[in-house]
Design a protein around this motif. Structure first.
Motif, PDB file in Angstrom:
ATOM      1  N   ASN A  56      -1.465  -0.471  -3.541  1.00 55.34           N
ATOM      2  CA  ASN A  56      -0.329   0.375  -3.826  1.00 55.34           C
ATOM      3  C   ASN A  56       0.894  -0.208  -3.965  1.00 55.34           C
ATOM      4  O   ASN A  56       1.729   0.260  -4.874  1.00 55.34           O
ATOM      5  CB  ASN A  56      -0.638   0.995  -2.476  1.00 55.34           C
ATOM      6  CG  ASN A  56      -1.754   2.125  -2.433  1.00 55.34           C
ATOM      7  OD1 ASN A  56      -2.248   2.547  -3.404  1.00 55.34           O
ATOM      8  ND2 ASN A  56      -2.052   2.629  -1.175  1.00 55.34           N
ATOM      9  N   GLN A  57       1.148  -1.456  -3.451  1.00 54.52           N
ATOM     10  CA  GLN A  57       2.380  -2.118  -3.625  1.00 54.52           C
ATOM     11  C   GLN A  57       2.507  -2.297  -5.289  1.00 54.52           C
ATOM     12  O   GLN A  57       3.657  -2.369  -5.952  1.00 54.52           O
ATOM     13  CB  GLN A  57       2.482  -3.316  -2.695  1.00 54.52           C
ATOM     14  CG  GLN A  57       2.719  -2.784  -1.248  1.00 54.52           C
ATOM     15  CD  GLN A  57       3.007  -4.057  -0.600  1.00 54.52           C
ATOM     16  OE1 GLN A  57       2.675  -5.112  -0.969  1.00 54.52           O
ATOM     17  NE2 GLN A  57       3.213  -3.995   0.596  1.00 54.52           N
ATOM     18  N   ILE A  76       2.893   0.976  -7.241  1.00 55.61           N
ATOM     19  CA  ILE A  76       4.360   1.120  -7.205  1.00 55.61           C
ATOM     20  C   ILE A  76       5.414   0.148  -8.155  1.00 55.61           C
ATOM     21  O   ILE A  76       6.326   0.813  -8.614  1.00 55.61           O
ATOM     22  CB  ILE A  76       4.802   1.184  -5.642  1.00 55.61           C
ATOM     23  CG1 ILE A  76       4.037   2.244  -4.758  1.00 55.61           C
ATOM     24  CG2 ILE A  76       6.313   1.328  -5.392  1.00 55.61           C
ATOM     25  CD1 ILE A  76       4.161   2.280  -3.503  1.00 55.61           C
ATOM     26  N   ARG A  77       5.073  -1.118  -7.960  1.00 56.20           N
ATOM     27  CA  ARG A  77       6.231  -2.042  -8.716  1.00 56.20           C
ATOM     28  C   ARG A  77       5.846  -1.651 -10.082  1.00 56.20           C
ATOM     29  O   ARG A  77       6.844  -1.614 -10.921  1.00 56.20           O
ATOM     30  CB  ARG A  77       5.787  -3.282  -8.345  1.00 56.20           C
ATOM     31  CG  ARG A  77       6.773  -4.414  -9.226  1.00 56.20           C
ATOM     32  CD  ARG A  77       6.662  -5.765  -8.551  1.00 56.20           C
ATOM     33  NE  ARG A  77       5.105  -6.272  -9.045  1.00 56.20           N
ATOM     34  CZ  ARG A  77       4.239  -6.735  -8.074  1.00 56.20           C
ATOM     35  NH1 ARG A  77       4.525  -6.545  -6.750  1.00 56.20           N
ATOM     36  NH2 ARG A  77       3.133  -7.078  -8.549  1.00 56.20           N
TER      37      ARG A  77
END
Length: 567
Positions: free
Chosen positions: A10-11, A14-15
């Motif tokens: 998820n990170q 998002i990035r």
């Protein structure tokens, strides 16, 4: 584990969405703007944001001008691409390649151990010897590589002072027995003195005997605690000294650290190659200043971190252990090998050729030969070609046949540094070609009412503390064009602002994330953040002060910084 993988995924998503979103937004805004300087400004802001937050690898962010400048019509693609392999990039490549050969043949380790053998084993001298080694080596090879090489040696040396090891406990017990025997002998002398009618007594020796006789366990515990505190404090100071010295040493030469190389490139781009600024003149300017900062760092670390407890009762034994460790590690290297002797000889030749090419204060060899078109990059590439061609004369079956091979270069050279430098040059080129530098110059004229000395100190301090949280190379890429514009707006010599602020980019001593040397030293596990902050904050302020004063004193003698307005 599955949840952790999902969270990391998820990170990453998002990035990815953030990078695409913010880049698209900047692109759209840039297309809507009509002024080229405004278009360039938003690209500079985007790169600054990415560099400071490290959303993408620093070298990848450095490639953004290749996309945005042509699309926004700030500069043509071919002119932007040239910035990524200029003469200064070749110089840095050659310096990095030669540094790889030094590391590959362990020349740096041999030089380091030989220097440690030559110094005394007093704790203050141990600190100074490690700092001098790191300082000297980081002028020529990566401060990251220098720190990586010195930290294991420093750890091994520091551990010889550890009172909890069995060997040190044995030496302590032997010393206590010797002290007890000495105290008993002293008391016998006291009795003999009374019997012979002499009234002088040695009460201190009797108290010492009583201490050992009454509660030896308590005495042992007290010694253990004191010795352990002394050892931990010394080890932390030793780790800090290595990290700080490697950062300071990089400021002494053009090839020592990326901001210095950026400085040379930006000066040549903006003011031409006819200035008095080159490898030799910069080294004459910065080397004494760097040595002063090194001695200040040594003093700060010693008195704030190491010299905080009483002298160890085992100093003599520990000093002997230090000598044994260094001698053993040096003996493991064996005799000087032909490859090592050739590499160290070529290193000396390279340093001399660089320094005396055109040092300005005397006629250089390039001036005598009429080679006005030659540069420092030509010199280092010549030496690198010799390394590739020269046989290693090694008898080991797995050793390379030549002093340098392409697989070794491919594996060990920091290629990202070249792209990072190119990104800085591309940014500076866009700022100048778009006219953004003139806009900045007009805005900075409001600082003309502030005395130049105090203005420079404020800027140096701000830039120095900024690099505690950002890459020093990216900070230098952003700040150097602005400093040139500020100097021109105020009617002062551009070197007066460009050189001190560039040097300040390497003065980041407070936090582990500030520089790779800090991170390597901190990763050993003994240091605490407050140890770095305690020494680093004071060292920051002192080094900023030195950089400012040096520009107004030695800078005037070298480059006429305070009496002229142009280089």
């Amino acid at each position: 584990m599955a949840f952790s993988a999902f969270r990391n995924a998820n990170q990453d998503v998002i990035r990815f969405l953030f990078v695409i979103g913010i880049s698209s937004f900047v692109l759209v805004i840039g297309l809507l703007l009509s002024q080229p300087e405004a278009k360039c400004a938003i690209v500079v802001l985007l790169m600054s944001c990415f560099w400071m937050l490290e959303i993408l690898p620093l070298a990848v962010t450095a490639l953004l001008p290749l996309i945005f400048f042509p699309v926004l019509e700030v500069a043509e693609a071919d002119k932007v691409a040239v910035q990524y392999f200029k003469d200064i990039n070749v110089l840095v490549f050659g310096g990095l390649a030669f540094a790889v050969s030094i590391e590959h043949w362990n020349v740096h380790k041999r030089v380091a151990l030989a220097t440690l053998k030559a110094f005394g084993s007093n704790k203050a001298m141990v600190l100074l010897s490690f700092m001098l080694i790191g300082w000297c080596l980081s002028m020529w090879i990566s401060n990251t590589a220098t720190t990586s090489m010195l930290i294991p040696i420093a750890t091994a040396v520091a551990n010889e002072f550890d009172p909890t090891t069995s060997s040190n406990r044995k030496r302590r017990k032997q010393q206590q027995q010797q002290q007890q025997e000495k105290a008993i002998s002293g008391c016998e002398n006291v009795i003999d003195s009374f019997e012979s009618g002499i009234k002088e007594t040695n009460l201190d020796q009797k108290e010492e005997l009583d201490t050992f006789a009454n509660d030896p366990a308590e005495n042992e515990s007290q010694i253990n605690k004191t010795e352990l505190e002394t050892f931990v404090s010394f080890k932390r100071g030793l780790l800090l000294s290595v990290a700080y010295a490697c950062s300071i040493g990089g400021t002494a030469t053009i090839t020592g650290t990326a901001p210095n190389a950026l400085l040379l490139g930006n000066i040549e781009e903006r003011y031409g190659k006819a200035t008095a600024f080159n490898f030799g003149t910069y080294m004459i300017y910065s080397l004494p200043q760097s040595l002063i900062c090194l001695l200040i760092a040594w003093t700060v670390i010693y008195f704030l971190q190491v010299h905080t407890f009483k002298k160890s009762k085992l100093d003599n034994q520990e000093n002997e252990s230090f000598r044994e460790v260094i001698a053993q590690q040096y003996q493991e290297l064996g005799c000087w090998k032909p490859a090592e002797m050739i590499v160290i000889s070529l290193f000396v030749a390279l340093a001399l050729l660089w320094f005396f090419r055109s040092p300005k204060f005397i006629i250089g060899w390039a001036d005598v030969l009429g080679l006005t078109g030659i540069s420092d990059s030509s010199v280092v590439i010549t030496i690198v070609l010799v390394l590739f061609a020269c046989p290693s004369f090694s008898d080991e079956p797995k050793a390379d046949k030549t002093l340098l091979t392409w697989p070794v270069i491919h594996q060990k050279l920091s290629w990202s540094m070249l792209f990072l430098l190119g990104g800085g040059f591309a940014m500076a080129f866009g700022v100048k070609s778009s006219g953004l530098d003139l806009v900045i110059m007009e805005g900075l004229k409001y600082f003309s009412n502030i005395p130049i000395f105090f203005l420079l100190f404020i800027i140096v301090t701000v830039v120095g503390f900024l690099t505690e949280f950002t890459s020093n190379t990216s900070t230098a890429s952003i700040i150097q064009p602005i400093m040139a514009s500020l100097a021109e707006a105020l009617g002062v010599h551009p070197f007066l602002f460009m050189i001190p602020t560039t040097i300040a980019c390497s003065f980041a001593f407070c936090f582990p994330v500030a520089t790779p040397p800090n991170a390597i030293a901190f990763s050993e596990g003994t240091l605490r953040v407050r140890d770095m902050v305690k020494c680093g904050f004071m060292l920051n302020i002192l080094c900023f002060s030195v950089a400012t004063v040096w520009a107004f004193t030695w800078g005037e003698l070298m480059f006429s910084m305070t009496s002229q307005q142009s280089p």
